[in-house]
Design an enzyme around this catalytic site. Structure first.
Site, PDB file in Angstrom:
ATOM      1  N   CYS A  84       0.840  -1.198   0.000  1.00  0.00           N
ATOM      2  CA  CYS A  84       0.000   0.000   0.000  1.00  0.00           C
ATOM      3  C   CYS A  84       0.883   1.259   0.000  1.00  0.00           C
ATOM      4  CB  CYS A  84      -0.977  -0.054   1.182  1.00  0.00           C
ATOM      5  SG  CYS A  84      -2.288   1.164   1.043  1.00  0.00           S
ATOM      6  N   HIS A 172      -3.898  -5.000   0.947  1.00  0.00           N
ATOM      7  CA  HIS A 172      -3.256  -5.439   2.191  1.00  0.00           C
ATOM      8  C   HIS A 172      -3.251  -6.971   2.281  1.00  0.00           C
ATOM      9  CE1 HIS A 172      -2.623  -1.598   4.245  1.00  0.00           C
ATOM     10  NE2 HIS A 172      -3.643  -1.198   3.512  1.00  0.00           N
ATOM     11  N   GLU A 174      -1.917  -8.744   4.472  1.00  0.00           N
ATOM     12  CA  GLU A 174      -1.842  -9.198   5.861  1.00  0.00           C
ATOM     13  C   GLU A 174      -3.197  -9.318   6.538  1.00  0.00           C
ATOM     14  OE1 GLU A 174      -0.998  -6.336   4.601  1.00  0.00           O
ATOM     15  OE2 GLU A 174      -1.172  -4.642   5.962  1.00  0.00           O
TER      16      GLU A 174
END
Ligand code: XMP
Length: 515
Positions: A84, A172, A174
């Site tokens: 990002c 993202h 994660e």
């Protein structure tokens, strides 16, 4: 302490998700550390990491105070993944002005359309769901990069450098909503950085033992045991490393749970064979705390009193050079994170070093671990399961669970209510279902009726939360029948309490403890 040889450096630009990247990698047995974006590179170059992840940020790269990229890290020649903001920073550093405000902020789920298979996107399906959260987008991708995936809204969703091992994703990987995120981080760590995932509880213990022996030499270490898992794991590792050069102190500060001091002391001495002295300092603590109501004042008084007790225990034995503590990674992150959401909310008294006057160096073998990892290390060390699975308990103990003025009477009321709650959780098989459960005594008296008598007594709040690492938490949906039974027992058995309430707040915006 020593750093595992194979590791990944995560640079923190302030995103609330940065820690999740670390957690995901550690699930693959990969050691990683989070450092602020402006860390002194000397601190993170021994050994040089095998890969670097530039994490997200709430900022825009165009902000005047935007956190920057230390471009020297590119000279290390190790793979880099920008996530990002991290990706936008890579583009912006090559072509200032290449990132601009998107017409429409992109937030939520999107479908990945893959333009080049393999590499970072190996085994990622076309149309895989990814989670976006950005206000800026890359208008002009530097020519040294190639787009490897896009979405309907974002022409640049994933890129690779055409000559170097540099990658970037706009989404993202994660967060749990990005279902293919684990695969992408796995591809980066194993295929691109060439890591082997060799970081385990047992390798961690071996490394720490060696590092502790080297650091301590023939000196002595004092370990403050709190009765919790973290300090117990720390003491057990150090004991394995240096035997009786370790001395442990377990202090009864008058703020422990009912019966806890003797039960835990027994376990330390009989089961774990630790060299431990039990010290009853409850009068000292209570005399200093009685009447104090401000939470931060309570924490400070408790911290200082612990130090006073330790100093007294050490006496004039000059061989003591170190104090061991069970500081955990979330505490460390909270105190170093760059302007993130983790700005200090409560001062966790076991971080930040000791007052100069104590002249002891700190040993914190688990300061890089999350709670669940400490528990795995504890199991590997042979600490009994019933002890490993104990709920976290704060250093200031019940001192921060009697809201408002502290007194021995109020602490005793709370101790009795707390004991009933915890015993019932255990008896009903619910203790292990929650991350942490506690009772809080409120400084509120209310009217009740018992038999024919009017009562005017205190209220207890029960709190139970589910969580993975205590950083975020949800209130536990305990069965109504159970809560009703506990409430009945507390009101009937604890004289002085006539009302029980259940806390249904999540963290954030509330915290786990009330103070
Ligand atoms: P909060 O209340 O911040 O708590 O959501 C998160 C976790 O930290 C524990 N906690 C503390 N632990 N000293 C400690 O050692 C403290 O001052 C302290 N305050 C909170 C809390 O019990 C929970 O597990």
């Amino acid at each position: 302490m020593s750093r595992h040889n194979e590791w990944i450096l995560i640079l923190d630009y302030g995103s609330q998700f940065t820690q999740l990247i670390a957690r995901r990698l550690r699930e693959f047995n990969i050691y990683c550390e989070i450092h602020p974006y402006n860390v002194d590179l000397k601190e993170v170059s021994k050994p040089v990491p095998k890969g670097i992840i530039l994490a997200g940020s709430p900022k825009s790269v165009n902000d005047t105070d935007a956190p920057h990229l230390q471009t020297e890290i590119k000279e290390w020649g190790v793979p880099i993944l920008g996530v990002c903001y991290g990706l936008q920073l890579l583009a912006h550093t090559e072509i200032p002005g290449s990132v601009e405000k998107a017409e429409k902020r992109e937030f939520g789920r999107a479908h990945l359309i893959i333009d080049e298979e393999g590499g970072l996107l190996k085994d990622v399906d076309d149309q895989a769901v990814v989670w976006m959260s950005h206000g800026d987008h890359i208008k002009e991708l530097p020519s040294s990069y190639k787009i490897i995936a896009h979405t309907n809204n974002a022409s640049v969703a994933a890129v690779r450098h055409t000559e170097e091992q540099i990658y970037g994703v706009q989404f993202h990987p994660e967060v749990a909503h990005t279902a293919c995120g684990k695969q992408i981080l796995h591809n980066f760590a194993f295929d691109i950085c060439g890591l082997s995932g060799d970081w385990t509880a047992s390798s961690f213990i071996d490394e720490q033992i060696e590092a502790i022996r080297e650091k301590v030499g023939n000196d002595k270490v004092l370990c403050a045991l709190s009765g919790g898992v973290d300090s117990t794991v720390v003491a057990t590792i150090i004991h394995k490393a240096i035997g009786d050069q370790l001395e442990c102190v377990f202090v009864d500060n008058g703020l422990l749970r009912k019966g806890e001091f003797n039960e835990v002391l027994d376990l330390y001495i009989k089961d774990l064979k630790l060299p431990v002295r039990g010290v009853d300092a409850s009068e000292l603590f209570l005399s200093r705390l009685t009447g104090v109501s401000d939470p931060e004042k309570k924490r400070k008084i408790i911290g200082v009193s612990f130090i006073d007790v330790f100093e007294k225990e050490i006496g004039d034995d000059a061989d003591f050079k170190y104090l061991a503590q069970g500081t955990l990674y979330p505490d460390v992150i909270e105190s170093i994170s760059f302007k993130g959401p983790s700005a200090t909310i409560k001062s966790h008294h076991n971080v930040g070093g000791l007052p100069e006057k104590m002249k002891l160096d700190l040993i914190e073998p688990v300061r890089e671990l999350f709670k669940d990892e400490v528990r795995d290390v504890g199991r590997e060390l042979g600490i009994p399961e019933h002890f490993i699975s104990r709920h976290p308990f704060p250093g200031p103990g019940l001192g921060i669970r009697v809201i408002g003025d502290l007194s021995k009477e109020r602490l005793d009321l709370l101790r009795n209510a707390d004991r009933i709650f915890i015993d019932e959780l255990k008896d009903n098989g619910l203790y292990d279902e929650v991350w942490q459960a506690l009772a809080v005594l409120l400084p509120v008296q209310s009217v009740g009726v018992m038999g024919d008598e009017r009562t005017y007594e205190f209220t207890v709040a029960l709190r139970a939360v589910t969580s993975i690492d205590g950083m975020t938490a949800d209130w536990a949906h305990l069965p109504y029948e159970f809560l009703s039974h506990v409430s009945g027992r507390i009101i009937n058995e604890v004289k002085g309490i006539n009302r029980v309430v259940y806390d249904i707040s999540s963290k954030p915006p509330a915290t786990i403890e009330w103070e």
